[in-house]
Design a protein around this motif. Structure first.
Motif, mmCIF file in Angstrom:
data_model
loop_
_atom_site.group_PDB
_atom_site.id
_atom_site.type_symbol
_atom_site.label_atom_id
_atom_site.label_comp_id
_atom_site.label_asym_id
_atom_site.label_seq_id
_atom_site.Cartn_x
_atom_site.Cartn_y
_atom_site.Cartn_z
ATOM 1 N N GLU A 197 0.828 -1.200 0.000
ATOM 2 C CA GLU A 197 0.000 0.000 0.000
ATOM 3 C C GLU A 197 0.864 1.252 0.000
ATOM 4 O OE1 GLU A 197 -2.927 0.412 2.989
ATOM 5 O OE2 GLU A 197 -4.061 -1.380 2.434
ATOM 6 N N ILE A 198 0.420 2.259 -0.743
ATOM 7 C CA ILE A 198 0.962 3.612 -0.650
ATOM 8 C C ILE A 198 -0.216 4.533 -0.391
ATOM 9 C CG2 ILE A 198 2.126 5.503 -1.855
ATOM 10 C CD1 ILE A 198 3.543 3.444 -3.561
ATOM 11 N N ASN A 199 -0.150 5.289 0.677
ATOM 12 C CA ASN A 199 -1.236 6.192 1.045
ATOM 13 C C ASN A 199 -0.608 7.450 1.639
ATOM 14 O OD1 ASN A 199 -3.611 7.415 1.750
ATOM 15 N ND2 ASN A 199 -4.374 5.742 3.021
ATOM 16 N N THR A 200 -0.424 8.477 0.801
ATOM 17 C CA THR A 200 0.281 9.673 1.267
ATOM 18 C C THR A 200 -0.204 10.906 0.525
ATOM 19 O OG1 THR A 200 2.480 10.591 1.708
ATOM 20 C CG2 THR A 200 2.167 9.499 -0.406
ATOM 21 N N ASP A 201 0.093 12.076 1.070
ATOM 22 C CA ASP A 201 -0.241 13.357 0.456
ATOM 23 C C ASP A 201 1.035 14.053 0.015
ATOM 24 O OD1 ASP A 201 -2.953 13.023 0.961
ATOM 25 O OD2 ASP A 201 -2.827 13.961 2.937
ATOM 26 N N LEU A 202 1.005 14.664 -1.155
ATOM 27 C CA LEU A 202 2.118 15.446 -1.670
ATOM 28 C C LEU A 202 1.695 16.905 -1.743
ATOM 29 C CD1 LEU A 202 3.308 13.151 -4.618
ATOM 30 C CD2 LEU A 202 4.172 13.218 -2.272
ATOM 31 N N GLY A 203 2.411 17.770 -0.992
ATOM 32 C CA GLY A 203 2.105 19.189 -1.000
ATOM 33 C C GLY A 203 2.764 19.909 -2.156
ATOM 34 N N VAL A 204 2.608 21.225 -2.190
ATOM 35 C CA VAL A 204 3.160 22.025 -3.273
ATOM 36 C C VAL A 204 4.665 21.841 -3.382
ATOM 37 C CG1 VAL A 204 3.494 24.363 -4.146
ATOM 38 C CG2 VAL A 204 1.300 23.715 -3.137
ATOM 39 N N ASN A 205 5.374 21.889 -2.244
ATOM 40 C CA ASN A 205 6.835 21.728 -2.267
ATOM 41 C C ASN A 205 7.239 20.365 -2.806
ATOM 42 O OD1 ASN A 205 7.231 24.281 -1.204
ATOM 43 N ND2 ASN A 205 7.250 23.551 0.917
ATOM 44 N N ASP A 206 6.467 19.328 -2.452
ATOM 45 C CA ASP A 206 6.772 17.987 -2.959
ATOM 46 C C ASP A 206 6.559 17.918 -4.467
ATOM 47 O OD1 ASP A 206 7.213 17.025 -0.318
ATOM 48 O OD2 ASP A 206 5.046 16.844 -0.053
ATOM 49 N N ILE A 207 5.487 18.555 -4.926
ATOM 50 C CA ILE A 207 5.154 18.502 -6.348
ATOM 51 C C ILE A 207 6.256 19.158 -7.190
ATOM 52 C CG2 ILE A 207 3.497 19.258 -8.104
ATOM 53 C CD1 ILE A 207 1.347 19.162 -5.901
ATOM 54 N N LEU A 208 6.817 20.254 -6.672
ATOM 55 C CA LEU A 208 7.839 20.995 -7.417
ATOM 56 C C LEU A 208 9.231 20.417 -7.243
ATOM 57 C CD1 LEU A 208 6.582 24.631 -6.730
ATOM 58 C CD2 LEU A 208 6.231 23.235 -8.776
ATOM 59 N N ASN A 209 9.399 19.481 -6.316
ATOM 60 C CA ASN A 209 10.704 18.870 -6.055
ATOM 61 C C ASN A 209 10.575 17.360 -6.261
ATOM 62 O OD1 ASN A 209 13.061 17.755 -4.912
ATOM 63 N ND2 ASN A 209 13.290 19.507 -3.541
ATOM 64 N N VAL A 210 11.011 16.896 -7.417
ATOM 65 C CA VAL A 210 10.798 15.496 -7.791
ATOM 66 C C VAL A 210 11.464 14.534 -6.814
ATOM 67 C CG1 VAL A 210 11.193 13.753 -9.567
ATOM 68 C CG2 VAL A 210 10.555 16.077 -10.223
ATOM 69 N N SER A 211 12.708 14.814 -6.427
ATOM 70 C CA SER A 211 13.428 13.909 -5.526
ATOM 71 C C SER A 211 12.768 13.869 -4.152
ATOM 72 C CB SER A 211 14.888 14.333 -5.405
ATOM 73 O OG SER A 211 14.999 15.638 -4.875
ATOM 74 N N GLN A 212 12.288 15.018 -3.701
ATOM 75 C CA GLN A 212 11.602 15.062 -2.404
ATOM 76 C C GLN A 212 10.308 14.260 -2.448
ATOM 77 O OE1 GLN A 212 11.423 18.938 -0.410
ATOM 78 N NE2 GLN A 212 9.268 18.568 0.090
ATOM 79 N N ALA A 213 9.571 14.400 -3.550
ATOM 80 C CA ALA A 213 8.331 13.640 -3.707
ATOM 81 C C ALA A 213 8.615 12.145 -3.772
ATOM 82 C CB ALA A 213 7.610 14.094 -4.972
ATOM 83 N N GLN A 214 9.691 11.779 -4.488
ATOM 84 C CA GLN A 214 10.052 10.368 -4.605
ATOM 85 C C GLN A 214 10.391 9.774 -3.248
ATOM 86 O OE1 GLN A 214 13.289 9.658 -7.286
ATOM 87 N NE2 GLN A 214 13.239 7.451 -7.035
#
Length: 371
Positions: A197-214
């Motif tokens: 399972e993956i269940n998480t939220d990605l905020g604006v900073n995550d969306i604009l920072n690919v490595s952080q989102a990954q």
């Protein structure tokens, strides 16, 4: 002899009913992405409203009601191989925008894609199953993957965010069933399941920072394995042109727990009723299922109700229509000797919203081979 058979039925029912009601719910963690719906359903059954507890299509019996294979003529039922692809209507629109942006990528195109992600939810599913089913025993390997990406203009902090839900599982499903006097069938369906399972939220900073989102997505992954068991009971009354069935299923008996910190699947009580009008080659089957009677998952009532009809003509062509979790569904099936093609559409509720508020239309196509 007849008195002995009925005595046998009474003893089995007494033991079964008492055992089911003795089992206690020891875990009430409802955070699992899996709720009261079956983990797998035959696509034509979904197109027909998802009411499959009294008469599931082919491999669907292993997941809807393990007592169903016992009813029917002869010993051998099916050998099958099936693959189903499902895709959300908004996903198609988003894919078109992504292709357009790829040809002339710039800051404006990036902004448009981010806006698309927020406003156009993405859904993709891939289901595979292969196995064999007889009147008393069945076994199938299966793999299911569901990806949901839901954007919100105003998230928990009042800013845009993306809610990512990815539920995938694979394993071996089995069923053991027997019938008594063509009136009662009892079955048990143990399954070995590897769950992720993956269940998480990605905020604006995550969306604009690919490595952080990954990194955030990878850290949210939960994996584990467990044994899930369903128990089903079906009563039927048959005549030459009319059948009626009542079914009861306990899913995830005793709660299905997983290693690796994956949230458990809770034990649910489910009931179904259906009837069929038929002759030797044509049939109309209509049914209604009510899942999670004791409401352990706390879902809205429409999300627990499945109803619909299947019309099969000369065993070659069929149409289905229904009311799946509060939304309309429809589909067709075509049997071409060894090959079976199914296609249709249904709607699912996006996220954990109240039923009927935000629907996501899904199209599917399935290709199967069977004997």
């Amino acid at each position: 002899m007849k008195r002995f058979v009925y005595l046998k039925i009474k003893i089995i029912l007494f033991i079964l009913i008492n055992y089911l009601f003795i089992v206690e719910m020891k875990a009430l963690d409802t955070s699992s992405l899996k709720k009261s719906a079956p983990i797998y359903q035959n696509p034509f059954d979904l197109a027909s409203g998802g009411a499959s507890m009294t008469r599931a299509t082919q491999e669907g019996v292993l997941f809807s009601n393990p007592s169903l294979p016992a009813f029917g003529e002869g010993i051998f039922r099916w050998t099958f191989l099936r693959s189903t692809v499902s895709i959300g209507a908004d996903t198609i629109s988003f894919a078109k925008d992504a292709v357009t942006a790829a040809g002339n990528f710039n800051a404006t195109q990036l902004q448009n894609l981010l806006t698309d992600v927020v406003k156009k939810p993405v859904h993709f599913g891939l289901d595979n199953a292969a196995g064999v089913i007889t009147s008393n025993f069945g076994m199938a390997g299966f793999a299911v993957a569901k990806i949901d990406v839901e954007g919100r203009e105003f998230g928990t902090l009042g800013l845009p965010e993306i809610h990512l839900r990815n539920n995938g599982f694979a394993g071996i499903a089995t069923s053991m069933s027997t019938q008594f006097a063509d009136i009662l069938a009892i079955g048990v369906g143990p399954k070995y399941i590897y769950n992720a399972e993956i269940n998480t939220d990605l905020g604006v900073n995550d969306i604009l920072n690919v490595s952080q989102a990954q990194d955030k997505v990878l850290n949210s992954i939960k994996r584990g394995s467990g044994i899930s068991t369903d128990i089903g009971v079906t009563l039927q009354k048959r005549s030459k042109y009319f059948d009626v069935r009542l079914a009861g299923v306990v899913s995830d008996l005793g709660n299905t727990t997983f290693t690796g910190g994956v949230p458990p699947w809770l034990q649910t009580y489910n009931a179904g009723m259906g009837f069929a009008l038929h002759d030797e080659t044509n049939a109309l089957h209509c049914a209604i299922d009510y899942r999670d009677i004791t409401d352990v998952y706390g879902e809205d009532l429409p999300k627990k109700v499945y109803m619909g009809c299947k019309l099969l003509i000369t065993r070659i062509f069929g149409v289905g229509f229904g009311y799946l979790q509060g939304w309309p569904s429809y589909g067709v099936v075509l049997n071409l000797f060894l090959m079976r093609i199914e296609a249709g559409s249904y709607t699912k509720d996006a996220g954990n919203y109240q039923a009927g508020i935000l629907g996501r239309q899904v199209y599917f196509v399935s290709l199967g081979f069977e004997l």
